[in-house]
Design a protein around this motif. Structure first.
Motif, mmCIF file in Angstrom:
data_model
loop_
_atom_site.group_PDB
_atom_site.id
_atom_site.type_symbol
_atom_site.label_atom_id
_atom_site.label_comp_id
_atom_site.label_asym_id
_atom_site.label_seq_id
_atom_site.Cartn_x
_atom_site.Cartn_y
_atom_site.Cartn_z
ATOM 1 N N GLU A 1 26.211 27.382 -4.641
ATOM 2 C CA GLU A 1 25.736 28.611 -5.254
ATOM 3 C C GLU A 1 26.014 28.678 -6.747
ATOM 4 O O GLU A 1 25.597 29.617 -7.420
ATOM 5 C CB GLU A 1 26.391 29.822 -4.564
ATOM 6 N N ASP A 2 26.729 27.720 -7.302
ATOM 7 C CA ASP A 2 27.113 27.793 -8.703
ATOM 8 C C ASP A 2 25.932 27.474 -9.619
ATOM 9 O O ASP A 2 25.197 26.521 -9.401
ATOM 10 C CB ASP A 2 28.248 26.810 -9.002
ATOM 11 N N GLN A 3 25.777 28.286 -10.678
ATOM 12 C CA GLN A 3 24.786 28.014 -11.696
ATOM 13 C C GLN A 3 25.414 27.309 -12.894
ATOM 14 O O GLN A 3 24.712 26.695 -13.681
ATOM 15 C CB GLN A 3 24.131 29.322 -12.147
ATOM 16 N N LEU A 4 26.725 27.428 -13.040
ATOM 17 C CA LEU A 4 27.457 26.749 -14.101
ATOM 18 C C LEU A 4 28.343 25.669 -13.489
ATOM 19 O O LEU A 4 28.930 25.856 -12.439
ATOM 20 C CB LEU A 4 28.321 27.742 -14.880
ATOM 21 N N ILE A 5 28.446 24.549 -14.165
ATOM 22 C CA ILE A 5 29.235 23.420 -13.677
ATOM 23 C C ILE A 5 30.243 23.048 -14.754
ATOM 24 O O ILE A 5 29.879 22.860 -15.921
ATOM 25 C CB ILE A 5 28.331 22.205 -13.372
ATOM 26 N N ILE A 6 31.505 22.969 -14.377
ATOM 27 C CA ILE A 6 32.555 22.608 -15.329
ATOM 28 C C ILE A 6 32.620 21.086 -15.450
ATOM 29 O O ILE A 6 32.602 20.370 -14.451
ATOM 30 C CB ILE A 6 33.915 23.159 -14.875
ATOM 31 N N ILE A 7 32.690 20.614 -16.688
ATOM 32 C CA ILE A 7 32.814 19.181 -16.949
ATOM 33 C C ILE A 7 34.078 18.932 -17.760
ATOM 34 O O ILE A 7 34.649 19.857 -18.355
ATOM 35 C CB ILE A 7 31.577 18.644 -17.706
ATOM 36 N N LYS A 8 34.535 17.695 -17.774
ATOM 37 C CA LYS A 8 35.745 17.348 -18.509
ATOM 38 C C LYS A 8 35.534 16.049 -19.267
ATOM 39 O O LYS A 8 34.987 15.084 -18.725
ATOM 40 C CB LYS A 8 36.927 17.220 -17.546
ATOM 41 N N HIS A 9 35.990 16.030 -20.524
ATOM 42 C CA HIS A 9 35.847 14.845 -21.368
ATOM 43 C C HIS A 9 37.019 14.789 -22.343
ATOM 44 O O HIS A 9 37.303 15.757 -23.053
ATOM 45 C CB HIS A 9 34.516 14.911 -22.133
ATOM 46 N N ASN A 10 37.715 13.662 -22.327
ATOM 47 C CA ASN A 10 38.872 13.469 -23.217
ATOM 48 C C ASN A 10 39.901 14.593 -23.094
ATOM 49 O O ASN A 10 40.468 15.059 -24.092
ATOM 50 C CB ASN A 10 38.421 13.327 -24.676
ATOM 51 N N GLY A 11 40.107 15.057 -21.873
ATOM 52 C CA GLY A 11 41.131 16.064 -21.613
ATOM 53 C C GLY A 11 40.707 17.493 -21.864
ATOM 54 O O GLY A 11 41.476 18.425 -21.606
ATOM 55 N N LEU A 12 39.491 17.717 -22.387
ATOM 56 C CA LEU A 12 39.008 19.066 -22.655
ATOM 57 C C LEU A 12 37.823 19.390 -21.747
ATOM 58 O O LEU A 12 37.099 18.494 -21.300
ATOM 59 C CB LEU A 12 38.600 19.219 -24.123
ATOM 60 N N LYS A 13 37.622 20.694 -21.492
ATOM 61 C CA LYS A 13 36.615 21.132 -20.543
ATOM 62 C C LYS A 13 35.433 21.796 -21.245
ATOM 63 O O LYS A 13 35.579 22.416 -22.297
ATOM 64 C CB LYS A 13 37.231 22.110 -19.541
#
Length: 291
Positions: free
Chosen positions: A22-34
């Protein structure tokens, strides 16, 4: 070609670690930051935040520590807020703040930054019918701060899901209430899972029935399960399946008819998502199981 290369870049450069159906937003992570992307892989926020709190649908709050400057992402828009007072999510664009000059919590419309309502406690709901805790009990308001259901008070009240909520009456029996304020008091619960999912709620009634019940209070699935205090050892239904703890570390996967699909041994289980559930098989780590 450019779009294909962009999708490949997203998949291989960013670690996607927050995704539900149901999520429209997806959290991503790169080099320790989101950061945040949407389901079309459009970047909503580049990975530049230490903390991102994701809420239902398309709401998220992002900030760095200390959180003086925080940002709310909702409905594709970004709004800067004072993170020092941020306290949680209520519904859609309405969030909670704890201001030093106001006792309790304050619900704020974060599109307009208007302070809508304040009381000792304000809680999340999936509908614009918000449970509030006052000095003499729980009650409900709408997103304009109007008191609903003629100000009827409850010993406890929970957020609405699928048009229904669970409330505790003065004798501490739990009953089902619809979004017009009508309660179904033909059946009273000693313990419930508090929220409906796919039209069913787990509970133990005052007369000892155990299982899953529909919105009219009718028992649909008769199955025993364990409980700890006021916490039931069950998951919600998701995708037509739920997990119930029937004995010690023995859990049973059931469908909406109550049919036993599979039995597993674990300490704890999460709700299913796309046919997968996260379980704790020992105190050392988590595993995934498939229906």
């Amino acid at each position: 070609m450019r779009k294909i290369c962009f999708l490949i870049l997203i998949v291989f450069t960013f670690f996607i670690y927050g995704l539900a159906a149901e999520d429209q937003l997806i959290i991503i992570k790169h080099n320790g930051l989101k950061g945040i992307i949407d389901k079309n892989f459009k970047i909503i926020a580049f990975p530049s935040f230490e903390v991102i709190l994701q809420y239902s649908g398309d709401c998220a709050v992002a900030y760095n520590v200390p959180a003086e400057d925080a940002y709310i992402f909702s409905g594709g828009e970004k709004q800067k807020i004072d993170g020092r007072y941020y306290s949680g999510h209520v519904f859609s664009d309405y969030f909670l703040f704890s201001y030093p000059d106001i006792k309790g919590k304050t619900m704020v419309n974060c599109k307009t930054l208007d302070r809508v309502y304040s009381d000792w406690g304000i809680y999340e709901s999936s509908q614009p019918i918000i449970p509030v805790r006052g000095t003499d009990g729980f009650y409900y308001i709408d997103t304009d701060g109007n008191i609903l259901f003629n100000g009827r008070k409850f010993n406890e009240a929970f957020g609405f899901v699928e048009g229904y909520a669970v409330v505790a009456l003065s004798d501490w029996s739990y009953v089902i209430m619809d979004d017009t304020g009508k309660t179904t008091e033909n059946i009273k619960f000693e313990i419930t899972s508090k929220y409906f999912s796919e039209g069913l709620i787990a509970g133990i009634t005052k007369d000892g029935k155990t299982g899953f019940f529909d919105v009219d209070g009718k028992q649909v699935i008769d199955i025993p399960f364990r409980y700890y205090g006021l916490r039931l050892a069950t998951t919600d239904f998701n995708g037509g399946h739920a997990l119930v703890n029937v004995a010690d570390n023995r859990w049973r996967i059931i469908d909406r008819t109550g049919k036993n699909v599979k039995e597993i041994s674990c300490l704890y289980a999460d709700n299913f998502c796309d046919g997968l559930s996260r379980i704790a098989v020992s105190g050392d780590g988590l595993s995934l199981i498939h229906i």
